[in-house]
Scaffold this motif. Structure first.
Motif, PDB file in Angstrom:
ATOM      1  N   LEU A  75      40.293  51.579  77.551  1.00  0.00           N
ATOM      2  CA  LEU A  75      39.439  52.240  78.539  1.00  0.00           C
ATOM      3  C   LEU A  75      37.971  52.113  78.137  1.00  0.00           C
ATOM      4  O   LEU A  75      37.115  51.785  78.968  1.00  0.00           O
ATOM      5  CB  LEU A  75      39.799  53.711  78.701  1.00  0.00           C
ATOM      6  CG  LEU A  75      38.858  54.417  79.690  1.00  0.00           C
ATOM      7  CD1 LEU A  75      39.313  54.193  81.104  1.00  0.00           C
ATOM      8  CD2 LEU A  75      38.712  55.874  79.367  1.00  0.00           C
ATOM      9  N   ARG A  80      35.299  52.721  82.763  1.00  0.00           N
ATOM     10  CA  ARG A  80      36.006  53.699  83.599  1.00  0.00           C
ATOM     11  C   ARG A  80      36.492  53.099  84.918  1.00  0.00           C
ATOM     12  O   ARG A  80      37.552  53.470  85.396  1.00  0.00           O
ATOM     13  CB  ARG A  80      35.100  54.888  83.895  1.00  0.00           C
ATOM     14  CG  ARG A  80      34.781  55.731  82.687  1.00  0.00           C
ATOM     15  CD  ARG A  80      33.752  56.801  83.000  1.00  0.00           C
ATOM     16  NE  ARG A  80      34.161  57.665  84.075  1.00  0.00           N
ATOM     17  CZ  ARG A  80      34.877  58.773  83.924  1.00  0.00           C
ATOM     18  NH1 ARG A  80      35.250  59.152  82.719  1.00  0.00           N
ATOM     19  NH2 ARG A  80      35.205  59.516  84.957  1.00  0.00           N
ATOM     20  N   TRP A  83      40.015  51.409  84.663  1.00  0.00           N
ATOM     21  CA  TRP A  83      40.946  52.228  83.894  1.00  0.00           C
ATOM     22  C   TRP A  83      42.372  51.713  83.998  1.00  0.00           C
ATOM     23  O   TRP A  83      43.152  51.819  83.065  1.00  0.00           O
ATOM     24  CB  TRP A  83      40.886  53.687  84.345  1.00  0.00           C
ATOM     25  CG  TRP A  83      41.324  53.859  85.768  1.00  0.00           C
ATOM     26  CD1 TRP A  83      40.524  53.849  86.866  1.00  0.00           C
ATOM     27  CD2 TRP A  83      42.659  54.018  86.237  1.00  0.00           C
ATOM     28  NE1 TRP A  83      41.273  53.998  87.997  1.00  0.00           N
ATOM     29  CE2 TRP A  83      42.598  54.095  87.639  1.00  0.00           C
ATOM     30  CE3 TRP A  83      43.900  54.089  85.618  1.00  0.00           C
ATOM     31  CZ2 TRP A  83      43.721  54.263  88.435  1.00  0.00           C
ATOM     32  CZ3 TRP A  83      45.032  54.244  86.409  1.00  0.00           C
ATOM     33  CH2 TRP A  83      44.936  54.333  87.799  1.00  0.00           C
ATOM     34  N   TRP A  84      42.704  51.168  85.152  1.00  0.00           N
ATOM     35  CA  TRP A  84      44.065  50.695  85.396  1.00  0.00           C
ATOM     36  C   TRP A  84      44.448  49.553  84.448  1.00  0.00           C
ATOM     37  O   TRP A  84      45.619  49.391  84.107  1.00  0.00           O
ATOM     38  CB  TRP A  84      44.233  50.284  86.856  1.00  0.00           C
ATOM     39  CG  TRP A  84      43.223  49.269  87.308  1.00  0.00           C
ATOM     40  CD1 TRP A  84      41.967  49.515  87.783  1.00  0.00           C
ATOM     41  CD2 TRP A  84      43.376  47.860  87.278  1.00  0.00           C
ATOM     42  NE1 TRP A  84      41.331  48.333  88.051  1.00  0.00           N
ATOM     43  CE2 TRP A  84      42.178  47.294  87.760  1.00  0.00           C
ATOM     44  CE3 TRP A  84      44.414  47.015  86.904  1.00  0.00           C
ATOM     45  CZ2 TRP A  84      41.989  45.935  87.860  1.00  0.00           C
ATOM     46  CZ3 TRP A  84      44.220  45.652  87.011  1.00  0.00           C
ATOM     47  CH2 TRP A  84      43.015  45.134  87.489  1.00  0.00           C
ATOM     48  N   ALA A  86      43.634  49.484  81.349  1.00  0.00           N
ATOM     49  CA  ALA A  86      43.966  50.157  80.092  1.00  0.00           C
ATOM     50  C   ALA A  86      45.379  50.748  80.128  1.00  0.00           C
ATOM     51  O   ALA A  86      45.894  51.161  79.096  1.00  0.00           O
ATOM     52  CB  ALA A  86      42.941  51.250  79.793  1.00  0.00           C
ATOM     53  N   VAL A 125      44.228  56.923  78.085  1.00  0.00           N
ATOM     54  CA  VAL A 125      43.292  56.697  79.200  1.00  0.00           C
ATOM     55  C   VAL A 125      42.734  58.026  79.692  1.00  0.00           C
ATOM     56  O   VAL A 125      41.518  58.165  79.898  1.00  0.00           O
ATOM     57  CB  VAL A 125      43.975  55.915  80.345  1.00  0.00           C
ATOM     58  CG1 VAL A 125      43.152  55.949  81.613  1.00  0.00           C
ATOM     59  CG2 VAL A 125      44.236  54.477  79.915  1.00  0.00           C
ATOM     60  N   LEU A 129      38.919  59.128  79.723  1.00  0.00           N
ATOM     61  CA  LEU A 129      38.226  59.566  80.940  1.00  0.00           C
ATOM     62  C   LEU A 129      37.573  60.931  80.732  1.00  0.00           C
ATOM     63  O   LEU A 129      36.438  61.153  81.171  1.00  0.00           O
ATOM     64  CB  LEU A 129      39.197  59.605  82.122  1.00  0.00           C
ATOM     65  CG  LEU A 129      39.671  58.247  82.637  1.00  0.00           C
ATOM     66  CD1 LEU A 129      40.789  58.428  83.658  1.00  0.00           C
ATOM     67  CD2 LEU A 129      38.522  57.446  83.224  1.00  0.00           C
TER      68      LEU A 129
END
Length: 153
Positions: A75, A80, A83-84, A86, A125, A129
């Protein structure tokens, strides 16, 4: 990615090498009655408050803990907005590891490892975040303020 975060890139690659060594090397004999893990479990089983702890539960939790940093590192490396990646990359890595373990003597491929590793990456993740949220909020506010100044000028 590597130019933006050279130190984190090196740390991530070293961590991934460690994960590869652990998951693709010879199977450690943790289930041996004299292993440290089994000694700790025997102590836990002697007490009613912790007798519910099982070897399978410890292994599942350890897999989550092993992949949590991977989700966090990816991530931070990808950002950010991506993120998917990661989550997807550790999932695909785990599929590769479990497939490779089919041909490694003494290793056992298990769908629970795919699930636990992916859960670990997802937790990493979410942690990433949460850790980067204040900075992202400040960056968004600064970009909005800059856009308002351009409109006024």
């Amino acid at each position: 990615m590597f130019r933006r975060h050279p130190f984190l890139s090196v740390v991530t690659l070293l961590y991934l090498a460690g994960v590869a060594w652990i998951t693709l090397g010879p199977q450690p004999d943790f289930g041996n009655k004299n292993s440290l893990v089994m000694q700790v479990l025997r102590i836990l089983w002697e007490h009613p408050a912790t007798d519910w702890v099982t070897y399978a539960g410890v292994e599942f939790t350890a897999n989550i803990a092993m992949f949590l940093p991977i989700g966090l590192f990816f991530l931070l490396l990808f950002g950010r907005r991506q993120w998917w990646l990661a989550v997807l990359i550790p999932f695909l890595m785990t599929l590769g590891i479990e497939t490779a373990q089919i041909w490694i003597p003494g290793r056992v491929s298990d769908i629970r490892d795919v699930i636990s590793n992916t859960i670990g990456a997802i937790v990493g993740v979410f942690l990433g975040l949460a850790l980067t949220a204040p900075r992202a909020r400040r960056d968004r506010e600064a970009a909005r303020a800059q856009a308002r100044q351009r409109v006024r000028a």
